[in-house]
Design a protein around this motif. Structure first.
Motif, PDB file in Angstrom:
ATOM      1  N   ASP A 132     -29.673 -34.573  -7.564  1.00  0.00           N
ATOM      2  CA  ASP A 132     -28.936 -35.453  -6.806  1.00  0.00           C
ATOM      3  C   ASP A 132     -29.614 -37.122  -6.740  1.00  0.00           C
ATOM      4  O   ASP A 132     -29.193 -37.895  -7.111  1.00  0.00           O
ATOM      5  N   LYS A 144     -30.643 -38.470 -10.178  1.00  0.00           N
ATOM      6  CA  LYS A 144     -29.362 -38.934 -10.796  1.00  0.00           C
ATOM      7  C   LYS A 144     -28.710 -40.299 -10.309  1.00  0.00           C
ATOM      8  O   LYS A 144     -28.705 -41.295 -10.948  1.00  0.00           O
ATOM      9  N   LYS A 145     -29.098 -40.175  -8.821  1.00  0.00           N
ATOM     10  CA  LYS A 145     -28.404 -41.512  -8.141  1.00  0.00           C
ATOM     11  C   LYS A 145     -29.663 -42.721  -8.636  1.00  0.00           C
ATOM     12  O   LYS A 145     -29.194 -43.802  -8.646  1.00  0.00           O
TER      13      LYS A 145
END
Length: 168
Positions: free
Chosen positions: A35, A38-39
């Motif tokens: 996460d 990816k962010k």
């Protein structure tokens, strides 16, 4: 994860020249790490073991009762599935529920553990591990890789580290 860096150094274009960093992340934290990366827009390749031999190792070491072993087995299976869900990959499982090993582009799944994968698939590893004064650690992996030819390693592993497939 020094063995991955050492292995890429044997290829035509090592990770160090591609600007790729290898980070170690426990499986239980991997969905969280995915996460974050990816962010931040950082492309990801993922390599992990499926722990399919977990129950056998528990029995050999005579650790835990049957209920505890089943709970831990389910944790391993769920951790594997959570990682794949995060990156949108659906991989078949074996009859025990463990995801099947292989190269899936930007995900590489090792059957059971890295140690057993090397023993079963890397030329010379098992012989090295049978020597009485050798203990498995990242230095041994790195030294072994540095002294080996690239063709000693499975094609699927080399294909994984050299392909340009990343999860973004």
């Amino acid at each position: 994860m020094a063995y991955i860096d050492a292995l890429t150094e044997k290829t035509d274009l090592p990770f160090s020249l591609k600007g790729i960093e290898v980070i170690k992340c426990p499986k239980t934290n991997m969905p969280f790490c995915i996460d974050i990366l990816k962010k931040l827009g950082i492309p990801i390749k993922i390599m992990f073991d499926n722990d399919s031999g977990f129950e056998t190792r528990m029995k050999e070491k005579q650790k835990g009762d049957e209920k505890k072993t089943k709970e831990l087995r389910n944790q391993h299976i769920n951790n594997n599935k959570k990682i794949l869900e995060k990156v949108g990959i659906d991989i078949d499982t074996d009859t025990n529920g463990f995801i099947l090993p292989g190269n899936f582009g930007y995900v590489f799944v090792v059957s059971d553990t890295l140690e057993s994968y090397f023993s079963d698939n890397v030329v010379g590893w098992e012989k090295l591990m049978q020597q009485p004064d050798v203990k498995k650690n990242s230095r041994i992996y790195q030294e072994f890789i540095n002294s080996s030819q690239l063709n000693a390693f499975p094609k699927e592993l080399i294909d994984f580290i050299t392909n340009d497939k990343f999860f973004v």
